[in-house]
Motif scaffolding. Structure first.
Motif, PDB file in Angstrom:
ATOM      1  N   THR A  24       0.844  -1.193   0.000  1.00 14.56           N
ATOM      2  CA  THR A  24       0.000   0.000   0.000  1.00 14.56           C
ATOM      3  C   THR A  24       0.881   1.246   0.000  1.00 14.56           C
ATOM      4  O   THR A  24       1.899   1.306   0.693  1.00 14.56           O
ATOM      5  CB  THR A  24      -0.934   0.035   1.220  1.00 14.56           C
ATOM      6  N   SER A  25       0.467   2.220  -0.799  1.00 14.17           N
ATOM      7  CA  SER A  25       1.197   3.486  -0.888  1.00 14.17           C
ATOM      8  C   SER A  25       0.898   4.337   0.341  1.00 14.17           C
ATOM      9  O   SER A  25       0.075   3.979   1.197  1.00 14.17           O
ATOM     10  CB  SER A  25       0.768   4.238  -2.148  1.00 14.17           C
ATOM     11  N   SER A  26       1.545   5.501   0.423  1.00 20.32           N
ATOM     12  CA  SER A  26       1.300   6.416   1.540  1.00 20.32           C
ATOM     13  C   SER A  26      -0.127   6.931   1.542  1.00 20.32           C
ATOM     14  O   SER A  26      -0.643   7.373   2.568  1.00 20.32           O
ATOM     15  CB  SER A  26       2.278   7.596   1.477  1.00 20.32           C
ATOM     16  N   GLU A  27      -0.791   6.856   0.372  1.00 17.99           N
ATOM     17  CA  GLU A  27      -2.204   7.268   0.273  1.00 17.99           C
ATOM     18  C   GLU A  27      -3.157   6.126   0.594  1.00 17.99           C
ATOM     19  O   GLU A  27      -4.378   6.282   0.530  1.00 17.99           O
ATOM     20  CB  GLU A  27      -2.508   7.796  -1.133  1.00 17.99           C
ATOM     21  N   GLY A  28      -2.606   4.954   0.919  1.00 19.83           N
ATOM     22  CA  GLY A  28      -3.443   3.818   1.265  1.00 19.83           C
ATOM     23  C   GLY A  28      -3.925   3.003   0.076  1.00 19.83           C
ATOM     24  O   GLY A  28      -4.770   2.122   0.232  1.00 19.83           O
ATOM     25  N   GLU A  29      -3.376   3.289  -1.119  1.00 22.01           N
ATOM     26  CA  GLU A  29      -3.772   2.566  -2.318  1.00 22.01           C
ATOM     27  C   GLU A  29      -2.798   1.412  -2.583  1.00 22.01           C
ATOM     28  O   GLU A  29      -1.592   1.541  -2.369  1.00 22.01           O
ATOM     29  CB  GLU A  29      -3.777   3.503  -3.535  1.00 22.01           C
ATOM     30  N   TRP A  30      -3.350   0.297  -3.078  1.00 21.35           N
ATOM     31  CA  TRP A  30      -2.487  -0.830  -3.419  1.00 21.35           C
ATOM     32  C   TRP A  30      -1.704  -0.520  -4.690  1.00 21.35           C
ATOM     33  O   TRP A  30      -2.253  -0.022  -5.670  1.00 21.35           O
ATOM     34  CB  TRP A  30      -3.303  -2.101  -3.604  1.00 21.35           C
TER      35      TRP A  30
END
Length: 262
Positions: A47-53
């Motif tokens: 997951t990225s820092s934005e919470g996206e996979w």
């Protein structure tokens, strides 16, 4: 019965068939669910820092869907239940570094392979380690239900190593870095990423596992048995992203090398 009533009755099956056809088309248009492990496996899935996979396999999976002109969604699923979820229809495919092995082919089908890397051993850089005989007396960590776990069970059982299985890859990594394990065995690409972390200073890759039946034919996309149309579409799309450089470009971006099989 009047001619009008007869015509009305004759139209009912035709209307029902039309509705069923439209319903089937709507169902077919639903996004395909790409199953990945809910436990992050960087740099393949995380997951990225934005919470996206994101990650190599997330981006490659979406590129494959684009090549198929299909809408897809990422569906995180616990690794231990990912094959049951596929068979139950909760996801349509597995794209999570799943090696094509004889055992798995008994319960699911696979696309053509899209990458292959061996298993790698990681330990403290001051540990003198000859492989595999030097494993005698050491504690080895490996993620369960993986080809590396199968290899350890089949090829390392007579070395004297104490093998411990974990549900999640990051659990294995943490126990190595904290000193609860002497050595771990996992995918080489993932281990290259691990030893580059700040917290992994003082650890290095000691070597790779030799070619073995446990590692199968490479990594492919898992699908339900009998789903021949999806398999054909995936194979064509994999060939396309291999030939147009999409796979190699993503591989270079995430790993600094080309692991694609095309």
């Amino acid at each position: 019965m009047s001619k009008e009533n007869t015509m009305q009755r004759a139209l009912i099956p035709a209307i029902a068939l039309s509705i069923a056809t439209l319903g089937g088309a709507a169902q077919a248009a639903e996004p395909l669910q790409i199953g990945i492990s809910a436990e992050p496996y960087p740099p393949f899935t995380y997951t990225s820092s934005e919470g996206e996979w994101t990650g190599f396999e997330v981006e490659l999976g979406l590129a494959i869907c684009e090549a198929m002109e299909a809408e897809c969604e990422i569906q995180p699923t616990g690794w231990s239940g990912i094959i049951p979820s596929l068979k139950a229809g909760r996801i349509d495919m597995i794209m999570n570094s799943m090696s094509i092995t004889e055992a798995r082919q008994k319960v699911i089908d696979f696309s053509d392979p899209y990458y292959f890397t061996p298993g790698a051993y990681v330990a403290a850089d001051d540990l003198e380690l000859s492989l595999p005989e030097g494993l005698d007396g050491l504690v080895l960590g490996v993620q369960s239900a993986t080809t590396n776990a199968t290899y350890a069970r089949r090829a390392l059982r007579d070395t004297g190593v104490d093998t411990r299985l974990y549900d999640q890859a990051e659990q294995v990594n943490r126990d190595l870095l904290s000193g609860r394990l002497d050595v771990i065995l996992a995918d080489e690409i993932a281990m290259n990423e691990l030893v580059e972390r700040d917290e992994a200073e003082g650890f290095e890759i000691k070597g790779t596992a030799p070619h073995h039946e446990a590692y199968g034919e490479g990594v492919g996309i898992g699908i339900r048995q009998g789903d021949s149309e999806l398999k054909a579409n995936l194979n064509a799309a994999i060939e396309r992203v291999q030939q147009d450089g999409t796979c190699s470009s993503l591989s270079e971006e995430y790993f600094g090398t080309d692991i694609c099989t095309g």
